[in-house]
Design a protein around this motif. Structure first.
Motif, PDB file in Angstrom:
ATOM      1  N   GLU A 166       0.839  -1.193   0.000  1.00 40.27           N
ATOM      2  CA  GLU A 166       0.000   0.000   0.000  1.00 40.27           C
ATOM      3  C   GLU A 166       0.882   1.254   0.000  1.00 40.27           C
ATOM      4  OE1 GLU A 166      -2.326   2.643  -0.423  1.00 40.27           O
ATOM      5  OE2 GLU A 166      -3.390   0.726  -0.333  1.00 40.27           O
ATOM      6  N   PHE A 167       0.848   1.967  -1.128  1.00 38.68           N
ATOM      7  CA  PHE A 167       1.700   3.131  -1.321  1.00 38.68           C
ATOM      8  C   PHE A 167       0.901   4.434  -1.417  1.00 38.68           C
ATOM      9  CE2 PHE A 167       4.406   6.016  -3.858  1.00 38.68           C
ATOM     10  CZ  PHE A 167       5.611   5.917  -3.186  1.00 38.68           C
ATOM     11  N   SER A 168      -0.413   4.370  -1.226  1.00 33.85           N
ATOM     12  CA  SER A 168      -1.217   5.584  -1.402  1.00 33.85           C
ATOM     13  C   SER A 168      -0.906   6.640  -0.355  1.00 33.85           C
ATOM     14  CB  SER A 168      -2.710   5.247  -1.364  1.00 33.85           C
ATOM     15  OG  SER A 168      -3.112   4.924  -0.043  1.00 33.85           O
ATOM     16  N   GLY A 169      -0.373   6.213   0.786  1.00 36.10           N
ATOM     17  CA  GLY A 169      -0.119   7.147   1.878  1.00 36.10           C
ATOM     18  C   GLY A 169      -1.321   7.393   2.753  1.00 36.10           C
ATOM     19  N   ASP A 170      -2.474   6.876   2.360  1.00 37.10           N
ATOM     20  CA  ASP A 170      -3.720   7.058   3.117  1.00 37.10           C
ATOM     21  C   ASP A 170      -3.841   5.917   4.122  1.00 37.10           C
ATOM     22  OD1 ASP A 170      -6.235   7.432   4.114  1.00 37.10           O
ATOM     23  OD2 ASP A 170      -7.264   7.451   2.176  1.00 37.10           O
ATOM     24  N   VAL A 171      -3.415   6.182   5.353  1.00 32.58           N
ATOM     25  CA  VAL A 171      -3.390   5.116   6.354  1.00 32.58           C
ATOM     26  C   VAL A 171      -4.797   4.684   6.771  1.00 32.58           C
ATOM     27  CG1 VAL A 171      -1.135   5.817   7.207  1.00 32.58           C
ATOM     28  CG2 VAL A 171      -3.189   6.757   8.274  1.00 32.58           C
ATOM     29  N   ARG A 172      -5.804   5.508   6.471  1.00 30.39           N
ATOM     30  CA  ARG A 172      -7.177   5.121   6.811  1.00 30.39           C
ATOM     31  C   ARG A 172      -7.596   3.867   6.059  1.00 30.39           C
ATOM     32  NH1 ARG A 172      -9.481  10.996   5.416  1.00 30.39           N
ATOM     33  NH2 ARG A 172      -8.074  10.542   3.685  1.00 30.39           N
ATOM     34  N   ARG A 173      -6.977   3.632   4.910  1.00 31.80           N
ATOM     35  CA  ARG A 173      -7.346   2.469   4.104  1.00 31.80           C
ATOM     36  C   ARG A 173      -7.050   1.159   4.824  1.00 31.80           C
ATOM     37  NH1 ARG A 173      -6.515   3.328  -2.275  1.00 31.80           N
ATOM     38  NH2 ARG A 173      -7.407   5.415  -2.449  1.00 31.80           N
ATOM     39  N   ALA A 174      -6.076   1.178   5.705  1.00 34.58           N
ATOM     40  CA  ALA A 174      -5.717  -0.054   6.406  1.00 34.58           C
ATOM     41  C   ALA A 174      -6.911  -0.615   7.165  1.00 34.58           C
ATOM     42  CB  ALA A 174      -4.566   0.220   7.371  1.00 34.58           C
ATOM     43  N   TYR A 175      -7.686   0.249   7.750  1.00 40.91           N
ATOM     44  CA  TYR A 175      -8.803  -0.199   8.574  1.00 40.91           C
ATOM     45  C   TYR A 175      -9.979  -0.646   7.719  1.00 40.91           C
ATOM     46  CZ  TYR A 175      -5.819   1.971  11.986  1.00 40.91           C
ATOM     47  OH  TYR A 175      -4.727   2.289  12.744  1.00 40.91           O
ATOM     48  N   GLU A 176     -10.212   0.068   6.625  1.00 39.85           N
ATOM     49  CA  GLU A 176     -11.262  -0.351   5.706  1.00 39.85           C
ATOM     50  C   GLU A 176     -10.916  -1.687   5.066  1.00 39.85           C
ATOM     51  OE1 GLU A 176     -13.802   1.312   1.841  1.00 39.85           O
ATOM     52  OE2 GLU A 176     -12.112   2.481   2.638  1.00 39.85           O
ATOM     53  N   LEU A 177      -9.656  -1.850   4.717  1.00 42.49           N
ATOM     54  CA  LEU A 177      -9.213  -3.095   4.103  1.00 42.49           C
ATOM     55  C   LEU A 177      -9.363  -4.259   5.077  1.00 42.49           C
ATOM     56  CD1 LEU A 177      -7.989  -4.052   1.424  1.00 42.49           C
ATOM     57  CD2 LEU A 177      -5.726  -3.726   2.433  1.00 42.49           C
ATOM     58  N   ALA A 178      -9.060  -4.025   6.344  1.00 46.92           N
ATOM     59  CA  ALA A 178      -9.197  -5.077   7.353  1.00 46.92           C
ATOM     60  C   ALA A 178     -10.651  -5.497   7.529  1.00 46.92           C
ATOM     61  CB  ALA A 178      -8.624  -4.594   8.679  1.00 46.92           C
ATOM     62  N   GLU A 179     -11.572  -4.574   7.301  1.00 47.23           N
ATOM     63  CA  GLU A 179     -12.995  -4.903   7.393  1.00 47.23           C
ATOM     64  C   GLU A 179     -13.474  -5.671   6.169  1.00 47.23           C
ATOM     65  OE1 GLU A 179     -14.865  -1.127   7.854  1.00 47.23           O
ATOM     66  OE2 GLU A 179     -13.778  -0.664   9.712  1.00 47.23           O
ATOM     67  N   LEU A 197       1.221   2.505   9.515  1.00 50.78           N
ATOM     68  CA  LEU A 197       0.692   1.258   8.972  1.00 50.78           C
ATOM     69  C   LEU A 197       1.083   0.062   9.828  1.00 50.78           C
ATOM     70  CD1 LEU A 197       1.002   1.640   5.091  1.00 50.78           C
ATOM     71  CD2 LEU A 197      -1.024   1.852   6.534  1.00 50.78           C
ATOM     72  N   ALA A 198       2.236   0.118  10.477  1.00 49.07           N
ATOM     73  CA  ALA A 198       2.616  -0.965  11.392  1.00 49.07           C
ATOM     74  C   ALA A 198       1.626  -1.052  12.547  1.00 49.07           C
ATOM     75  CB  ALA A 198       4.030  -0.749  11.912  1.00 49.07           C
ATOM     76  N   VAL A 199       1.277   0.090  13.116  1.00 50.07           N
ATOM     77  CA  VAL A 199       0.309   0.121  14.212  1.00 50.07           C
ATOM     78  C   VAL A 199      -1.064  -0.356  13.730  1.00 50.07           C
ATOM     79  CG1 VAL A 199      -0.934   1.668  15.772  1.00 50.07           C
ATOM     80  CG2 VAL A 199       1.540   1.890  15.500  1.00 50.07           C
ATOM     81  N   ALA A 200      -1.351  -0.118  12.446  1.00 46.45           N
ATOM     82  CA  ALA A 200      -2.657  -0.501  11.889  1.00 46.45           C
ATOM     83  C   ALA A 200      -2.727  -1.976  11.503  1.00 46.45           C
ATOM     84  CB  ALA A 200      -2.968   0.364  10.668  1.00 46.45           C
ATOM     85  N   GLY A 201      -1.629  -2.726  11.680  1.00 45.90           N
ATOM     86  CA  GLY A 201      -1.701  -4.156  11.464  1.00 45.90           C
ATOM     87  C   GLY A 201      -0.881  -4.711  10.315  1.00 45.90           C
ATOM     88  N   ALA A 202       0.033  -3.931   9.753  1.00 53.82           N
ATOM     89  CA  ALA A 202       0.860  -4.444   8.658  1.00 53.82           C
ATOM     90  C   ALA A 202       1.719  -5.611   9.143  1.00 53.82           C
ATOM     91  CB  ALA A 202       1.752  -3.337   8.107  1.00 53.82           C
ATOM     92  N   VAL A 203       1.939  -6.564   8.237  1.00 54.70           N
ATOM     93  CA  VAL A 203       2.753  -7.742   8.566  1.00 54.70           C
ATOM     94  C   VAL A 203       4.033  -7.780   7.724  1.00 54.70           C
ATOM     95  CG1 VAL A 203       0.786  -9.105   9.338  1.00 54.70           C
ATOM     96  CG2 VAL A 203       1.474  -9.185   6.921  1.00 54.70           C
ATOM     97  N   GLY A 204       4.282  -6.718   6.992  1.00 52.25           N
ATOM     98  CA  GLY A 204       5.488  -6.664   6.181  1.00 52.25           C
ATOM     99  C   GLY A 204       5.751  -5.254   5.705  1.00 52.25           C
ATOM    100  N   TRP A 205       6.954  -5.064   5.177  1.00 56.39           N
ATOM    101  CA  TRP A 205       7.376  -3.748   4.686  1.00 56.39           C
ATOM    102  C   TRP A 205       8.230  -3.960   3.448  1.00 56.39           C
ATOM    103  CZ3 TRP A 205      11.815  -0.644   7.445  1.00 56.39           C
ATOM    104  CH2 TRP A 205      12.006   0.588   6.808  1.00 56.39           C
ATOM    105  N   ILE A 206       7.758  -3.462   2.315  1.00 57.81           N
ATOM    106  CA  ILE A 206       8.582  -3.450   1.108  1.00 57.81           C
ATOM    107  C   ILE A 206       9.319  -2.123   1.141  1.00 57.81           C
ATOM    108  CG2 ILE A 206       8.612  -3.602  -1.396  1.00 57.81           C
ATOM    109  CD1 ILE A 206       6.114  -5.315  -1.229  1.00 57.81           C
ATOM    110  N   ALA A 207      10.577  -2.194   1.511  1.00 57.70           N
ATOM    111  CA  ALA A 207      11.288  -1.070   2.092  1.00 57.70           C
ATOM    112  C   ALA A 207      12.321  -0.474   1.162  1.00 57.70           C
ATOM    113  CB  ALA A 207      11.973  -1.539   3.384  1.00 57.70           C
ATOM    114  N   GLY A 208      12.523   0.832   1.277  1.00 57.64           N
ATOM    115  CA  GLY A 208      13.513   1.520   0.475  1.00 57.64           C
ATOM    116  C   GLY A 208      14.791   1.839   1.222  1.00 57.64           C
ATOM    117  N   TYR A 209      14.675   2.545   2.349  1.00 58.66           N
ATOM    118  CA  TYR A 209      15.882   3.067   2.988  1.00 58.66           C
ATOM    119  C   TYR A 209      16.763   2.044   3.694  1.00 58.66           C
ATOM    120  CZ  TYR A 209      17.287   7.731   2.080  1.00 58.66           C
ATOM    121  OH  TYR A 209      17.859   8.809   1.470  1.00 58.66           O
TER     122      TYR A 209
END
Length: 297
Positions: A166-179, A197-209
């Motif tokens: 999820e790259f939209s930057g809209d963290v609200r989507r995490a909760y809608e997606l979980a529903e 997003l980690a606090v919202a329940g993410a189980v992974g990170w496709i990471a850059g830095y």
């Protein structure tokens, strides 16, 4: 030892691709970089993404990048980017990844085509035929196609995807997606919303830095997903001036500069990417040097 439950879980570093001064690919350097990331607390690598400049690679180069990563760290630790203009080409790259032994795929909607819902679903159906787990990549800024929570739920219900970057930057989507799709795994797709997003329940990170500072970024991620804000927040505040570059157009150049400053080989980029301006480079340099001075690596 790889203790993850699923191949797409944990920190999968979207690898930068080391280029020589003549802009040829340094495959030995790339293999070393993949091994270094895994040796420094990252779980695997996501290859042939935008950070790996896949759009500028020949077919031979793109295939060899996948094969090099698999040989370096093992197929289960490799998520292959299979983005392409059409479903047929994406499926071919998916089949190449399967033959190479990759553990999962990262799939954008059709590139350079503003696909509607029917076209998106057909695209994912075709690529799913390759047989590897598919992680959808929602990047509406670059693709002009928004994989909304409702559309992602449809893709998951049909068995076409296992997760979403999820790259939209809209963290609200995490909760809608979980529903809407509680069994669909949420992966952090933008470094600068990692904590949210980690606090919202993410189980992974496709990471850059982590390409430049893997240990500190891994510590940040693991504290964040564990809910250890006492550890995570100070790290996040220190690293955020760098992490926010992941959402900027010049993210590849910025991360490669930080790699150079951290003692790794970032090196040049292929066109159309141009070097950072003096002002941009100064900002990246100052933030990287500050992080290094504070002992982050």
């Amino acid at each position: 030892m790889d203790n993850r439950t699923k191949a797409w879980h944990g920190i999968m570093v979207a690898t930068a691709l080391p280029l020589r001064d003549d802009l040829s690919v340094d495959y030995d350097g790339y293999a070393d970089h993949c091994r270094w990331l895994v040796d420094n607390d990252c779980d695997g690598v996501a290859v042939n993404g935008s950070l790996g400049e896949y759009q500028t690679l020949t077919s031979e180069e793109r295939a060899k990048v996948v094969e090099t990563a698999v040989q370096a760290v093992g197929g289960r630790r490799v998520m292959a980017g299979v983005g392409a203009y059409g479903a047929a080409e994406s499926r071919r790259w998916a089949e190449q990844a399967a033959e190479a032994g990759c553990g999962s795929l990262l799939l954008l909607p059709p590139n350079s085509y503003r696909a509607d819902e029917r076209a998106v679903i057909a695209h994912y159906r075709e690529v799913a035929k390759a047989g590897l787990p598919v992680v959808a990549y929602n990047n509406p800024f670059d693709t002009k196609v928004d994989l909304t929570p409702a559309l992602l739920a449809k893709l998951h219900e049909e068995g076409l995807i296992v997760a979403v970057k999820e790259f939209s930057g809209d963290v609200r989507r995490a909760y809608e997606l979980a529903e809407l799709a509680p069994e669909l795994d949420l992966l952090i797709g933008s470094d600068d919303v990692l904590l949210e997003l980690a606090v919202a329940g993410a189980v992974g990170w496709i990471a850059g830095y982590p390409n430049a500072l893997p240990v500190s970024n891994a510590a940040l991620y693991r504290a964040a997903v564990a809910g250890d804000l006492e550890t995570a927040l100070p790290l996040y505040r220190t690293l955020h001036p760098l992490l926010r570059w992941d959402s900027k157009t010049e993210f590849v150049q910025a991360i490669k500069l930080s790699m150079d400053l951290a003692g790794r080989h970032g090196g040049p980029c292929r066109q159309p990417r141009q070097p950072l301006t003096d002002e941009q480079a100064a900002i990246v340099r100052a933030a990287t040097e500050k992080a290094l001075a504070e002992g982050l690596r």
